[in-house]
Design a protein around this motif. Structure first.
Motif, mmCIF file in Angstrom:
data_model
loop_
_atom_site.group_PDB
_atom_site.id
_atom_site.type_symbol
_atom_site.label_atom_id
_atom_site.label_comp_id
_atom_site.label_asym_id
_atom_site.label_seq_id
_atom_site.Cartn_x
_atom_site.Cartn_y
_atom_site.Cartn_z
ATOM 1 N N SER A 117 -52.118 0.799 -12.792
ATOM 2 C CA SER A 117 -53.259 1.150 -13.639
ATOM 3 C C SER A 117 -53.995 2.343 -13.063
ATOM 4 C CB SER A 117 -54.208 -0.038 -13.784
ATOM 5 O OG SER A 117 -54.661 -0.461 -12.520
ATOM 6 N N TYR A 118 -54.586 3.141 -13.965
ATOM 7 C CA TYR A 118 -55.264 4.381 -13.597
ATOM 8 C C TYR A 118 -56.521 4.500 -14.437
ATOM 9 C CZ TYR A 118 -50.543 5.249 -11.898
ATOM 10 O OH TYR A 118 -49.333 5.134 -11.267
ATOM 11 N N GLN A 119 -57.669 4.544 -13.790
ATOM 12 C CA GLN A 119 -58.935 4.666 -14.521
ATOM 13 C C GLN A 119 -59.204 6.124 -14.832
ATOM 14 O OE1 GLN A 119 -62.511 3.179 -12.540
ATOM 15 N NE2 GLN A 119 -63.090 2.206 -14.459
ATOM 16 N N CYS A 120 -59.474 6.414 -16.096
ATOM 17 C CA CYS A 120 -59.606 7.813 -16.514
ATOM 18 C C CYS A 120 -60.347 7.899 -17.835
ATOM 19 C CB CYS A 120 -58.210 8.433 -16.660
ATOM 20 S SG CYS A 120 -58.190 10.132 -17.261
ATOM 21 N N ASP A 121 -61.259 8.843 -17.946
ATOM 22 C CA ASP A 121 -61.903 9.184 -19.214
ATOM 23 C C ASP A 121 -61.047 10.256 -19.876
ATOM 24 O OD1 ASP A 121 -63.454 10.023 -21.329
ATOM 25 O OD2 ASP A 121 -65.180 10.639 -20.112
ATOM 26 N N VAL A 122 -60.356 9.897 -20.937
ATOM 27 C CA VAL A 122 -59.419 10.832 -21.553
ATOM 28 C C VAL A 122 -60.119 12.033 -22.170
ATOM 29 C CG1 VAL A 122 -57.638 9.088 -21.964
ATOM 30 C CG2 VAL A 122 -59.357 9.555 -23.748
ATOM 31 N N ALA A 123 -61.429 11.947 -22.371
ATOM 32 C CA ALA A 123 -62.177 13.088 -22.915
ATOM 33 C C ALA A 123 -62.379 14.192 -21.884
ATOM 34 C CB ALA A 123 -63.533 12.631 -23.441
ATOM 35 N N ASP A 124 -62.107 13.913 -20.621
ATOM 36 C CA ASP A 124 -62.299 14.863 -19.522
ATOM 37 C C ASP A 124 -60.959 15.501 -19.171
ATOM 38 O OD1 ASP A 124 -62.617 16.156 -17.074
ATOM 39 O OD2 ASP A 124 -63.857 14.587 -16.201
ATOM 40 N N PRO A 125 -60.739 16.773 -19.512
ATOM 41 C CA PRO A 125 -59.425 17.396 -19.272
ATOM 42 C C PRO A 125 -59.000 17.365 -17.805
ATOM 43 C CG PRO A 125 -60.758 18.772 -20.718
ATOM 44 C CD PRO A 125 -61.657 17.694 -20.209
ATOM 45 N N ALA A 126 -59.930 17.620 -16.894
ATOM 46 C CA ALA A 126 -59.578 17.626 -15.470
ATOM 47 C C ALA A 126 -59.156 16.232 -15.013
ATOM 48 C CB ALA A 126 -60.763 18.127 -14.642
ATOM 49 N N ALA A 127 -59.861 15.219 -15.486
ATOM 50 C CA ALA A 127 -59.507 13.847 -15.126
ATOM 51 C C ALA A 127 -58.137 13.470 -15.683
ATOM 52 C CB ALA A 127 -60.574 12.881 -15.638
ATOM 53 N N VAL A 128 -57.846 13.905 -16.897
ATOM 54 C CA VAL A 128 -56.542 13.628 -17.502
ATOM 55 C C VAL A 128 -55.428 14.306 -16.710
ATOM 56 C CG1 VAL A 128 -55.097 14.048 -19.531
ATOM 57 C CG2 VAL A 128 -57.423 13.177 -19.810
ATOM 58 N N ASN A 129 -55.620 15.561 -16.354
ATOM 59 C CA ASN A 129 -54.601 16.259 -15.577
ATOM 60 C C ASN A 129 -54.338 15.551 -14.258
ATOM 61 O OD1 ASN A 129 -54.335 18.214 -17.567
ATOM 62 N ND2 ASN A 129 -55.765 19.640 -16.592
ATOM 63 N N ALA A 130 -55.407 15.106 -13.590
ATOM 64 C CA ALA A 130 -55.253 14.402 -12.322
ATOM 65 C C ALA A 130 -54.558 13.059 -12.517
ATOM 66 C CB ALA A 130 -56.621 14.198 -11.674
ATOM 67 N N CYS A 131 -54.877 12.383 -13.596
ATOM 68 C CA CYS A 131 -54.254 11.095 -13.897
ATOM 69 C C CYS A 131 -52.755 11.253 -14.133
ATOM 70 C CB CYS A 131 -54.924 10.475 -15.118
ATOM 71 S SG CYS A 131 -54.219 8.913 -15.654
ATOM 72 N N VAL A 132 -52.385 12.215 -14.963
ATOM 73 C CA VAL A 132 -50.969 12.446 -15.254
ATOM 74 C C VAL A 132 -50.219 12.829 -13.981
ATOM 75 C CG1 VAL A 132 -49.361 13.994 -16.447
ATOM 76 C CG2 VAL A 132 -51.290 12.969 -17.693
ATOM 77 N N GLU A 133 -50.822 13.650 -13.165
ATOM 78 C CA GLU A 133 -50.192 14.030 -11.897
ATOM 79 C C GLU A 133 -49.974 12.807 -11.006
ATOM 80 O OE1 GLU A 133 -50.934 17.019 -8.066
ATOM 81 O OE2 GLU A 133 -52.336 17.017 -9.752
ATOM 82 N N ALA A 134 -50.967 11.911 -10.965
ATOM 83 C CA ALA A 134 -50.832 10.703 -10.159
ATOM 84 C C ALA A 134 -49.704 9.815 -10.673
ATOM 85 C CB ALA A 134 -52.153 9.928 -10.160
ATOM 86 N N VAL A 135 -49.603 9.675 -12.003
ATOM 87 C CA VAL A 135 -48.534 8.860 -12.582
ATOM 88 C C VAL A 135 -47.175 9.468 -12.264
ATOM 89 C CG1 VAL A 135 -47.536 7.959 -14.718
ATOM 90 C CG2 VAL A 135 -50.026 7.970 -14.415
ATOM 91 N N LEU A 136 -47.060 10.781 -12.405
ATOM 92 C CA LEU A 136 -45.790 11.444 -12.098
ATOM 93 C C LEU A 136 -45.446 11.313 -10.627
ATOM 94 C CD1 LEU A 136 -46.161 14.645 -14.303
ATOM 95 C CD2 LEU A 136 -44.527 12.775 -14.647
ATOM 96 N N ASN A 137 -46.436 11.391 -9.761
ATOM 97 C CA ASN A 137 -46.182 11.209 -8.328
ATOM 98 C C ASN A 137 -45.718 9.784 -8.034
ATOM 99 O OD1 ASN A 137 -46.830 13.834 -7.585
ATOM 100 N ND2 ASN A 137 -48.967 13.360 -7.165
ATOM 101 N N ASP A 138 -46.296 8.812 -8.719
ATOM 102 C CA ASP A 138 -45.943 7.415 -8.474
ATOM 103 C C ASP A 138 -44.593 7.043 -9.069
ATOM 104 O OD1 ASP A 138 -48.259 6.912 -7.078
ATOM 105 O OD2 ASP A 138 -49.335 6.018 -8.770
ATOM 106 N N PHE A 139 -44.353 7.474 -10.309
ATOM 107 C CA PHE A 139 -43.166 7.021 -11.035
ATOM 108 C C PHE A 139 -42.036 8.044 -11.087
ATOM 109 C CE2 PHE A 139 -46.373 4.132 -12.777
ATOM 110 C CZ PHE A 139 -45.682 2.936 -12.865
ATOM 111 N N GLY A 140 -42.344 9.317 -10.910
ATOM 112 C CA GLY A 140 -41.309 10.344 -10.937
ATOM 113 C C GLY A 140 -41.090 10.993 -12.278
ATOM 114 N N SER A 141 -41.403 10.288 -13.358
ATOM 115 C CA SER A 141 -41.218 10.850 -14.697
ATOM 116 C C SER A 141 -42.044 10.042 -15.683
ATOM 117 C CB SER A 141 -39.739 10.828 -15.115
ATOM 118 O OG SER A 141 -39.302 9.482 -15.256
#
Length: 257
Positions: A69-93
């Motif tokens: 799970s990843y806490q993120c306000d999707v209305a915040d572009p910077a937070a979304v970019n960081a969230c997606v990067e974290a998911v990609l780092n964790d899962f690979g794709s």
């Protein structure tokens, strides 16, 4: 952006990964669990309850998935970019994106404040844009992937007292069709689901009188279960929908027929 996760993630390359926004409850939770049952590992993105996000992850893991799970306000572009990067780092794709995060701030137009209008557009429409944009390079590089956006029958029909919500969900439909055209040459599919009234926390707050009036508008005379909406999302994220893109699928009991 924060998460509840500790330690390294053990990846399973035989399973694809789905990112579900608004995944801690309601339709989002049903989508996350359903996709886990279909063989996806799950990234649950949420803005509210930590406990609810943990419960969704537990249910996904019970279905055989790895879930975080990843806490993120999707209305915040910077937070979304960081969230997606974290998911990609964790899962690979990431191979599937379900843009389900959404809010309401209902009120008659003449009384609706700027904040109520802007916040609903920011979460429901801009949030869908932010998350899709953040994953576009990944999908194009993979030459594959799918996006399922959560619109609403209100985005097709309108509804008194929901000018902000209707505008946001109509915008999601336009965004879906434009992005579907852009990404189709790279094998990426983009579709939308338009639910009607669904048994969720939002509708649980309705009075019996209002609920009865709502159900009177539905030819099937009942609200949908979250799992019934999730079933369409699961189909659109599956190989069975490999030749479907740019579509809006109503799950509304016949309201907008």
């Amino acid at each position: 952006m924060g998460n509840l996760n500790n330690g390294a993630l053990e990846r399973n390359d035989s399973r694809r990964v789905a990112l579900v926004t608004g995944g801690s409850r309601g339709i989002g939770r049903a989508c996350a669990i359903g996709l886990a049952e279909d063989g996806y590992d799950i990234a649950v993105v949420y803005a509210g309850s930590v406990d609810a996000a943990r419960e969704t992850c537990d249910a996904c893991e019970a279905a055989g998935a790895t879930a975080r799970s990843y806490q993120c306000d999707v209305a915040d572009p910077a937070a979304v970019n960081a969230c997606v990067e974290a998911v990609l780092n964790d899962f690979g794709s990431i191979w599937a994106l379900v843009n389900n995060a959404g809010i309401t701030r209902d009120g008659l137009l003449m009384r609706m404040g700027d904040d109520a209008f802007d916040r609903v557009l920011d979460v429901n429409l801009k949030g869908t844009f932010n998350t899709t944009r953040a994953l576009t390079k990944t999908f194009m590089r993979q030459r594959g992937g799918c996006v399922v956006n959560m619109s609403s029958v209100v985005g097709l029909m309108g509804n008194a007292g929901q000018a902000n919500y209707a505008a946001s969900k109509a915008g999601v439909i336009g965004l879906t069709k434009a992005v579907a055209r852009e990404l189709a040459p790279r094998g990426v599919r983009v579709n939308a689901v338009a639910p009607g009234f669904v048994e969720t926390d939002m509708t649980a707050k309705l009075s019996e009188k209002v609920r009865a009036a709502c159900e009177e508008q539905i030819p099937l005379r009942r609200m949908a279960r979250p799992e019934e909406v999730a079933g369409v999302v699961r189909f659109l994220a599956s190989d069975a929908a490999a030749y479907i893109t740019g579509e809006v699928v109503r799950v509304d009991g016949g309201m907008a027929m």
